[in-house]
Design an enzyme around this catalytic site. Structure first.
Site, PDB file in Angstrom:
ATOM      1  N   GLY A  76      42.261  27.437  -6.576  1.00  0.00           N
ATOM      2  CA  GLY A  76      43.465  28.265  -6.444  1.00  0.00           C
ATOM      3  C   GLY A  76      44.747  27.452  -6.403  1.00  0.00           C
ATOM      4  O   GLY A  76      45.767  27.848  -6.993  1.00  0.00           O
ATOM      5  N   VAL A  90      41.406  38.583   3.267  1.00  0.00           N
ATOM      6  CA  VAL A  90      41.420  39.499   2.116  1.00  0.00           C
ATOM      7  C   VAL A  90      40.816  40.863   2.486  1.00  0.00           C
ATOM      8  O   VAL A  90      41.019  41.846   1.773  1.00  0.00           O
ATOM      9  CB  VAL A  90      40.679  38.851   0.914  1.00  0.00           C
ATOM     10  N   ALA A 146      36.637  33.664  -2.077  1.00  0.00           N
ATOM     11  CA  ALA A 146      35.193  33.806  -1.901  1.00  0.00           C
ATOM     12  C   ALA A 146      34.734  32.802  -0.857  1.00  0.00           C
ATOM     13  O   ALA A 146      35.378  31.780  -0.646  1.00  0.00           O
ATOM     14  CB  ALA A 146      34.446  33.545  -3.218  1.00  0.00           C
ATOM     15  N   TYR A 165      24.874  34.452  -2.858  1.00  0.00           N
ATOM     16  CA  TYR A 165      26.151  34.051  -3.483  1.00  0.00           C
ATOM     17  C   TYR A 165      26.255  34.620  -4.897  1.00  0.00           C
ATOM     18  O   TYR A 165      27.267  35.224  -5.261  1.00  0.00           O
ATOM     19  CB  TYR A 165      26.249  32.524  -3.506  1.00  0.00           C
TER      20      TYR A 165
HETATM   21  N1  LIG Z   1      34.152  25.285  -7.342  1.00  0.00           N
HETATM   22  C1  LIG Z   1      33.289  25.674  -8.269  1.00  0.00           C
HETATM   23  O1  LIG Z   1      32.579  24.853  -8.875  1.00  0.00           O
HETATM   24  C2  LIG Z   1      33.178  27.127  -8.632  1.00  0.00           C
HETATM   25  C3  LIG Z   1      32.256  27.502  -9.636  1.00  0.00           C
HETATM   26  C4  LIG Z   1      32.145  28.849  -9.979  1.00  0.00           C
HETATM   27  C5  LIG Z   1      32.942  29.787  -9.370  1.00  0.00           C
HETATM   28  N2  LIG Z   1      33.832  29.409  -8.402  1.00  0.00           N
HETATM   29  C6  LIG Z   1      34.640  30.460  -7.782  1.00  0.00           C
HETATM   30  O2  LIG Z   1      36.002  30.058  -7.834  1.00  0.00           O
HETATM   31  C7  LIG Z   1      36.704  30.572  -6.692  1.00  0.00           C
HETATM   32  C8  LIG Z   1      37.440  29.456  -5.966  1.00  0.00           C
HETATM   33  O3  LIG Z   1      36.483  28.481  -5.554  1.00  0.00           O
HETATM   34  P1  LIG Z   1      36.910  27.089  -4.906  1.00  0.00           P
HETATM   35  O4  LIG Z   1      35.936  26.069  -5.364  1.00  0.00           O
HETATM   36  O5  LIG Z   1      38.362  26.872  -5.086  1.00  0.00           O
HETATM   37  O6  LIG Z   1      36.574  27.379  -3.375  1.00  0.00           O
HETATM   38  P2  LIG Z   1      37.439  27.073  -2.056  1.00  0.00           P
HETATM   39  O7  LIG Z   1      36.494  27.296  -0.925  1.00  0.00           O
HETATM   40  O8  LIG Z   1      38.120  25.758  -2.171  1.00  0.00           O
HETATM   41  O9  LIG Z   1      38.542  28.209  -2.097  1.00  0.00           O
HETATM   42  C9  LIG Z   1      38.323  29.504  -1.607  1.00  0.00           C
HETATM   43  C10 LIG Z   1      39.499  29.850  -0.726  1.00  0.00           C
HETATM   44  O10 LIG Z   1      39.258  31.175  -0.221  1.00  0.00           O
HETATM   45  C11 LIG Z   1      39.690  31.183   1.132  1.00  0.00           C
HETATM   46  N3  LIG Z   1      38.978  32.263   1.841  1.00  0.00           N
HETATM   47  C12 LIG Z   1      37.667  32.303   2.223  1.00  0.00           C
HETATM   48  N4  LIG Z   1      37.401  33.454   2.856  1.00  0.00           N
HETATM   49  C13 LIG Z   1      38.562  34.166   2.874  1.00  0.00           C
HETATM   50  C14 LIG Z   1      38.939  35.428   3.403  1.00  0.00           C
HETATM   51  N5  LIG Z   1      38.051  36.210   4.051  1.00  0.00           N
HETATM   52  N6  LIG Z   1      40.218  35.850   3.241  1.00  0.00           N
HETATM   53  C15 LIG Z   1      41.134  35.071   2.602  1.00  0.00           C
HETATM   54  N7  LIG Z   1      40.844  33.850   2.102  1.00  0.00           N
HETATM   55  C16 LIG Z   1      39.569  33.408   2.231  1.00  0.00           C
HETATM   56  C17 LIG Z   1      39.345  29.817   1.686  1.00  0.00           C
HETATM   57  O11 LIG Z   1      40.154  29.496   2.823  1.00  0.00           O
HETATM   58  C18 LIG Z   1      39.645  28.933   0.480  1.00  0.00           C
HETATM   59  O12 LIG Z   1      40.953  28.401   0.541  1.00  0.00           O
HETATM   60  C19 LIG Z   1      35.652  31.283  -5.838  1.00  0.00           C
HETATM   61  O13 LIG Z   1      35.698  32.660  -6.156  1.00  0.00           O
HETATM   62  C20 LIG Z   1      34.345  30.686  -6.310  1.00  0.00           C
HETATM   63  O14 LIG Z   1      33.267  31.588  -6.127  1.00  0.00           O
HETATM   64  C21 LIG Z   1      33.952  28.109  -8.007  1.00  0.00           C
END
Ligand SMILES: NC(=O)c1ccc[n+]([C@@H]2O[C@H](COP(=O)([O-])OP(=O)(O)OC[C@H]3O[C@@H](n4cnc5c(N)ncnc54)[C@H](O)[C@@H]3O)[C@@H](O)[C@H]2O)c1
Length: 370
Positions: A14, A59, A80, A181
């Site tokens: 993000g 959220v 997530a 997940y």
């Molecule tokens: N990193 C990867 O390799 C990957 C792969 C496939 C999909 N994704 C998806 O991409 C998105 C971002 O992943 P990321 O790697 O940046 O993860 P991340 O954990 O770094 O970021 C997720 C953010 O969501 C916030 N969060 C968690 N629960 C929350 C809530 N209840 N309310 C508000 N905020 C909340 C966390 O504080 C965090 O900053 C996610 O949807 C993840 O499923 C990531």
């Protein structure tokens, strides 16, 4: 210029999405609860662009969403809980944040219509990637049984035990949801696409593959494999490799993923579609561990191949990015070695608390790893 809300925008992906959107002249607001597992109990992360406005909140809180959506025209939904293994025992929490959180967001969008919605889905929805048999025919069910894994027979086979070859996975491969997940990511994707179709909001679901790059939460043991390996290596310990390390994945730079999100907000042709976002290349876990160790200059630390497996893990999955190229105008830009060099440069000076042993013990206690 658009005003974009990025949910989960203080996280790894993000924050890069926020930077990319700001660079092209959009206004960005971030909604994020700064979850302690990701943010270590700290406040606004230093890597989040100062140009992004941060609303701290959950959220699932409709009042918080109302404030966050005020004045917004487009949403990138990235919130997530992220962790396949952890999702198998924090079942209520993962389902609450990922599935219910998305539902609460969509209800808020009824009162505050937006012009565009992009949602992060994941390669995890595929389960195993696509395989073909010796004649090149796709195999519909290349799943591995627990009995097979207990024998250490890691490669999936066809229904009659025939050998299979992994090939790039297109979006047309049927999903196979093998973790809480993955189920939650599929819920997020389907809920958003269904909402978009019903309320005429152009919506795109992006299935990210293994994302890596600067600002990954190194101390979060449920984060991506590269961050986990890096935090082990930086603590003078060997990376732990499940199975035999020959499983293949698609590592995509966070810069390419952020660009794909920005493109998806503008891509009329992609409305209503799911689109893979990967590098289009595959690499084995053994290879990635060796390349990372080399780039970090810690070659003495040979990876420890454990022969253990985790319930829900898949053998091979890497992206066919044809659709992303056609519908988004996406081209993966960052080659793996350049991306790893950037990761290594960022890693210098990072303090990573290695919590992998504790996380693995949690899975073992619950019979989720052998
Ligand atoms: N990193 C990867 O390799 C990957 C792969 C496939 C999909 N994704 C998806 O991409 C998105 C971002 O992943 P990321 O790697 O940046 O993860 P991340 O954990 O770094 O970021 C997720 C953010 O969501 C916030 N969060 C968690 N629960 C929350 C809530 N209840 N309310 C508000 N905020 C909340 C966390 O504080 C965090 O900053 C996610 O949807 C993840 O499923 C990531």
């Amino acid at each position: 210029m658009a005003r974009v809300l990025v949910t989960g925008g203080a996280g790894f992906i993000g924050s890069h999405v926020a930077t990319t959107l700001l660079e092209r002249g959009d206004e960005v607001r971030v909604l994020d609860c700064l979850h302690p597992q990701v943010h270590g109990g700290g406040g606004r992360p230093g890597y989040l662009s100062p140009g992004a406005e941060l609303v701290v909140g959950d959220v699932r809180d409709p009042e918080c969403l109302r404030k966050a959506l005020d004045g917004v025209d487009e949403v990138v939904h990235l919130t997530a809980r992220v962790g396949v293994g952890q999702s198998m025992y924090e079942i209520a929490e993962y389902t609450s944040v990922n599935a219910v959180g998305t539902a609460v967001l969509l209800e808020a969008l009824l009162d505050h219509p937006v012009a565009r919605l992009v949602v992060a889905s994941s390669m995890s929805v595929y389960g195993e990637g696509l395989y073909v048999d010796a004649d090149g025919a796709p195999c519909a069910s290349a799943e591995r049984t627990r009995a097979q894994l207990e024998r250490g027979a890691w490669e999936p086979t066809g229904p009659d035990g025939q050998a299979l070859t992994p090939v790039p996975t297109p979006e047309t491969k049927p999903v196979s949801l093998s973790s809480v997940y993955a189920l939650g990511k599929f819920d997020q994707e389907r809920l958003c696409l269904l909402f978009g179709a019903a309320y005429h909001v152009p919506t795109v679901a992006l299935r990210f593959f293994n994302v890596y790059g600067p600002d990954q939460a190194l101390s979060n043991p449920y984060t991506g494999v590269l961050a986990i390996f890096a935090s082990r290596l930086l603590n003078g310990r060997s990376p732990l490799i499940f199975e035999d390390g020959e499983q293949r994945r698609d590592f995509v730079s966070v810069h390419d993923v952020a660009r794909a999100c920005a493109l998806a907000l503008r891509a009329d042709a992609a409305a209503g579609e799911v689109v893979n976002v990967g590098s289009g290349e595959s690499v084995s876990v053994n290879e990635i561990a060796a390349r990372l160790a080399r780039i970090l200059g810690v070659e003495g630390l040979e990876p420890e191949v454990t022969g253990q497996y985790r319930v829900g893990d898949i053998r091979h999955c890497f992206a066919d990015v044809t659709r992303a190229k056609a519908l988004l105008g996406y081209e993966p830009d960052v080659a793996l070695d350049a991306g790893l060099a950037e990761l290594a440069a960022w890693l210098e000076g990072q303090v990573a608390v290695d919590q992998v042993d504790a996380a693995t013990a949690q899975l073992r206690e619950r019979g989720l790893t052998v």
